[in-house]
Design a protein around this motif. Structure first.
Motif, PDB file in Angstrom:
ATOM      1  N   ILE A  47     -41.228   9.862  15.473  1.00 51.53           N
ATOM      2  CA  ILE A  47     -41.138  10.072  17.209  1.00 51.53           C
ATOM      3  C   ILE A  47     -39.569   9.180  17.371  1.00 51.53           C
ATOM      4  CG2 ILE A  47     -43.024   9.524  19.363  1.00 51.53           C
ATOM      5  CD1 ILE A  47     -45.276   8.825  17.389  1.00 51.53           C
ATOM      6  N   ILE A  48     -39.190  10.361  18.744  1.00 55.57           N
ATOM      7  CA  ILE A  48     -38.329   9.936  19.114  1.00 55.57           C
ATOM      8  C   ILE A  48     -38.002   9.953  20.621  1.00 55.57           C
ATOM      9  CG2 ILE A  48     -35.964  11.037  19.598  1.00 55.57           C
ATOM     10  CD1 ILE A  48     -35.849  10.930  16.731  1.00 55.57           C
ATOM     11  N   ASP A  49     -37.609   7.828  20.746  1.00 60.40           N
ATOM     12  CA  ASP A  49     -37.604   7.796  22.457  1.00 60.40           C
ATOM     13  C   ASP A  49     -36.321   8.107  22.654  1.00 60.40           C
ATOM     14  OD1 ASP A  49     -37.372   6.073  24.567  1.00 60.40           O
ATOM     15  OD2 ASP A  49     -38.263   4.352  23.355  1.00 60.40           O
ATOM     16  N   LYS A  50     -35.884   9.039  23.374  1.00 59.63           N
ATOM     17  CA  LYS A  50     -35.241   9.918  23.980  1.00 59.63           C
ATOM     18  C   LYS A  50     -34.709   8.744  24.946  1.00 59.63           C
ATOM     19  CE  LYS A  50     -35.285  14.103  22.471  1.00 59.63           C
ATOM     20  NZ  LYS A  50     -34.730  14.255  21.547  1.00 59.63           N
ATOM     21  N   SER A  51     -34.606   7.937  25.437  1.00 57.49           N
ATOM     22  CA  SER A  51     -33.671   7.106  26.292  1.00 57.49           C
ATOM     23  C   SER A  51     -33.473   6.074  25.044  1.00 57.49           C
ATOM     24  CB  SER A  51     -34.458   6.514  27.579  1.00 57.49           C
ATOM     25  OG  SER A  51     -36.079   5.157  26.397  1.00 57.49           O
ATOM     26  N   ARG A  52     -33.632   5.447  24.427  1.00 56.64           N
ATOM     27  CA  ARG A  52     -33.598   4.349  23.198  1.00 56.64           C
ATOM     28  C   ARG A  52     -32.409   5.332  22.963  1.00 56.64           C
ATOM     29  NH1 ARG A  52     -36.569  -0.217  22.607  1.00 56.64           N
ATOM     30  NH2 ARG A  52     -35.404  -0.597  19.635  1.00 56.64           N
ATOM     31  N   GLU A  53     -32.713   6.579  22.348  1.00 54.28           N
ATOM     32  CA  GLU A  53     -31.181   7.412  21.583  1.00 54.28           C
ATOM     33  C   GLU A  53     -30.475   7.545  22.789  1.00 54.28           C
ATOM     34  OE1 GLU A  53     -31.467  11.041  19.261  1.00 54.28           O
ATOM     35  OE2 GLU A  53     -32.786  12.018  21.275  1.00 54.28           O
ATOM     36  N   LYS A  54     -30.166   8.107  23.551  1.00 55.50           N
ATOM     37  CA  LYS A  54     -29.187   8.074  24.429  1.00 55.50           C
ATOM     38  C   LYS A  54     -28.227   6.347  24.673  1.00 55.50           C
ATOM     39  CE  LYS A  54     -27.627   9.071  29.198  1.00 55.50           C
ATOM     40  NZ  LYS A  54     -28.413   9.568  30.435  1.00 55.50           N
ATOM     41  N   VAL A  55     -29.236   5.513  24.915  1.00 58.14           N
ATOM     42  CA  VAL A  55     -28.751   4.315  24.718  1.00 58.14           C
ATOM     43  C   VAL A  55     -27.767   3.950  23.964  1.00 58.14           C
ATOM     44  CG1 VAL A  55     -29.140   1.974  24.348  1.00 58.14           C
ATOM     45  CG2 VAL A  55     -30.211   2.964  26.884  1.00 58.14           C
ATOM     46  N   LYS A  56     -28.037   4.325  22.420  1.00 63.58           N
ATOM     47  CA  LYS A  56     -27.660   3.798  21.252  1.00 63.58           C
ATOM     48  C   LYS A  56     -26.664   5.028  21.242  1.00 63.58           C
ATOM     49  CE  LYS A  56     -27.857   4.634  16.184  1.00 63.58           C
ATOM     50  NZ  LYS A  56     -28.884   3.355  14.848  1.00 63.58           N
ATOM     51  N   LYS A  57     -26.822   6.375  22.138  1.00 64.54           N
ATOM     52  CA  LYS A  57     -25.379   7.173  21.561  1.00 64.54           C
ATOM     53  C   LYS A  57     -24.140   6.926  22.608  1.00 64.54           C
ATOM     54  CE  LYS A  57     -27.341  11.666  19.986  1.00 64.54           C
ATOM     55  NZ  LYS A  57     -28.340  12.487  21.007  1.00 64.54           N
ATOM     56  N   CYS A  58     -24.676   6.028  23.693  1.00 59.48           N
ATOM     57  CA  CYS A  58     -23.575   5.967  24.724  1.00 59.48           C
ATOM     58  C   CYS A  58     -22.807   4.544  24.081  1.00 59.48           C
ATOM     59  CB  CYS A  58     -24.114   5.440  25.964  1.00 59.48           C
ATOM     60  SG  CYS A  58     -24.685   6.571  27.090  1.00 59.48           S
ATOM     61  N   ALA A  59     -23.151   3.814  23.505  1.00 57.09           N
ATOM     62  CA  ALA A  59     -22.690   2.205  22.808  1.00 57.09           C
ATOM     63  C   ALA A  59     -22.319   2.800  21.415  1.00 57.09           C
ATOM     64  CB  ALA A  59     -24.736   1.262  22.009  1.00 57.09           C
ATOM     65  N   THR A  60     -21.919   3.648  20.555  1.00 53.57           N
ATOM     66  CA  THR A  60     -21.647   3.719  19.823  1.00 53.57           C
ATOM     67  C   THR A  60     -20.362   4.296  20.364  1.00 53.57           C
ATOM     68  OG1 THR A  60     -23.752   4.015  18.428  1.00 53.57           O
ATOM     69  CG2 THR A  60     -21.584   5.135  17.685  1.00 53.57           C
ATOM     70  N   ALA A  61     -20.429   5.622  20.863  1.00 56.83           N
ATOM     71  CA  ALA A  61     -19.797   6.484  22.062  1.00 56.83           C
ATOM     72  C   ALA A  61     -18.327   4.956  22.150  1.00 56.83           C
ATOM     73  CB  ALA A  61     -19.440   7.777  22.278  1.00 56.83           C
ATOM     74  N   LEU A  62     -18.728   4.267  23.324  1.00 56.68           N
ATOM     75  CA  LEU A  62     -17.841   3.333  23.926  1.00 56.68           C
ATOM     76  C   LEU A  62     -17.347   2.767  22.571  1.00 56.68           C
ATOM     77  CD1 LEU A  62     -20.049   1.938  26.842  1.00 56.68           C
ATOM     78  CD2 LEU A  62     -17.955   2.962  27.095  1.00 56.68           C
ATOM     79  N   LEU A  63     -18.162   1.603  21.979  1.00 55.71           N
ATOM     80  CA  LEU A  63     -17.174   0.885  20.517  1.00 55.71           C
ATOM     81  C   LEU A  63     -16.561   2.177  20.044  1.00 55.71           C
ATOM     82  CD1 LEU A  63     -20.328  -0.671  19.436  1.00 55.71           C
ATOM     83  CD2 LEU A  63     -18.813  -2.088  20.045  1.00 55.71           C
ATOM     84  N   ARG A  64     -16.413   3.000  19.953  1.00 54.28           N
ATOM     85  CA  ARG A  64     -15.294   3.754  18.618  1.00 54.28           C
ATOM     86  C   ARG A  64     -14.388   4.826  19.403  1.00 54.28           C
ATOM     87  NH1 ARG A  64     -19.487   7.461  14.869  1.00 54.28           N
ATOM     88  NH2 ARG A  64     -20.463   5.343  13.723  1.00 54.28           N
ATOM     89  N   HIS A  65     -14.812   5.123  21.048  1.00 54.20           N
ATOM     90  CA  HIS A  65     -13.830   5.957  21.383  1.00 54.20           C
ATOM     91  C   HIS A  65     -13.617   5.273  22.754  1.00 54.20           C
ATOM     92  CE1 HIS A  65     -14.267   8.764  18.385  1.00 54.20           C
ATOM     93  NE2 HIS A  65     -15.888   8.797  18.356  1.00 54.20           N
ATOM     94  N   GLN A  66     -13.831   4.342  23.702  1.00 56.72           N
ATOM     95  CA  GLN A  66     -13.737   4.114  24.893  1.00 56.72           C
ATOM     96  C   GLN A  66     -12.507   3.906  25.595  1.00 56.72           C
ATOM     97  OE1 GLN A  66     -15.801   0.010  26.104  1.00 56.72           O
ATOM     98  NE2 GLN A  66     -14.538  -0.270  28.020  1.00 56.72           N
ATOM     99  N   LYS A  67     -11.198   4.097  25.004  1.00 56.64           N
ATOM    100  CA  LYS A  67      -9.670   3.843  25.205  1.00 56.64           C
ATOM    101  C   LYS A  67      -9.401   5.236  25.262  1.00 56.64           C
ATOM    102  CE  LYS A  67      -9.086  -0.389  22.992  1.00 56.64           C
ATOM    103  NZ  LYS A  67      -7.994  -1.454  21.982  1.00 56.64           N
ATOM    104  N   SER A  68     -10.369   6.126  24.575  1.00 56.82           N
ATOM    105  CA  SER A  68      -9.613   7.804  24.784  1.00 56.82           C
ATOM    106  C   SER A  68     -10.832   8.475  25.867  1.00 56.82           C
ATOM    107  CB  SER A  68      -9.612   8.540  23.773  1.00 56.82           C
ATOM    108  OG  SER A  68     -11.028   8.641  23.042  1.00 56.82           O
TER     109      SER A  68
END
Length: 181
Positions: A47-68
């Motif tokens: 069962i996928i919790d879409k809101s938690r999935e979005k949090v994870k994706k946002c945090a990952t994107a910020l860690l990897r690509h925030q500067k660009s």
């Protein structure tokens, strides 16, 4: 998964394939299995919790690509992560979120923690597809025989084999000890 009498000492359905044909057969078999699972309405394994999935994706994107990333996108993603952290602390809110002070509020450790949250949970209703399909046959000899013959027909139609062993037939006995049909 089949009853023992349908799989013991039955080498009729074991056919040697070259590597290229094996890959083709495996791919087509995978598609057929997906179709069978869809027919039997297999529940998803997680069962996928879409809101938690979005949090994870946002945090990952910020860690990897925030500067660009554009500032508005960075702020949008930080807002998502910040709201997640607020919701995990009894839903308290802060006026700082309205001021957009996410840089001061979100540390790299918090972003790392958010990027590691689990958003999938095991589905208690899940039954693996092959098990569900076999259970649906209810041990009924005629249903099992039809199922096996359908797979043989699928194999012949999919692979168009030219060199089957002597005596190989779609109608060959399905159950051990059973004479040919």
């Amino acid at each position: 998964l089949f009853p023992h009498e349908y799989k013991s000492h039955m080498s009729h359905d074991i056919v040697a394939l070259c590597a290229k044909c094996h890959v083709h057969c495996s791919r087509e078999t995978h598609f057929r299995m997906n179709d069978l699972e869809a027919q039997h309405q297999v529940q998803p394994q997680f069962i996928i919790d879409k809101s938690r999935e979005k949090v994870k994706k946002c945090a990952t994107a910020l860690l990897r690509h925030q500067k660009s990333m554009p500032d508005d996108k960075v702020n949008e993603m930080k807002s998502v992560v910040w709201k997640y952290f607020l919701s995990t602390v009894d839903g308290e809110s802060s006026s700082n979120t309205e001021l957009g002070l996410y840089d001061e509020l979100l540390s790299n450790d918090q972003l790392k923690n958010a990027s590691e949250i689990e958003f999938r949970s095991p589905n208690p209703e899940y039954i693996p597809g092959p098990e569900l399909v076999v259970n649906n046959l209810n041990g009924d000899h005629n249903k099992i025989a039809d199922f096996v013959r359908d797979w043989r027909i699928f194999f012949v139609a999919t692979m168009s084999p030219r060199f089957l062993p002597n005596g190989w037939s779609v109608e060959y006995a399905v159950k051990c000890g059973e004479s040919k049909s």
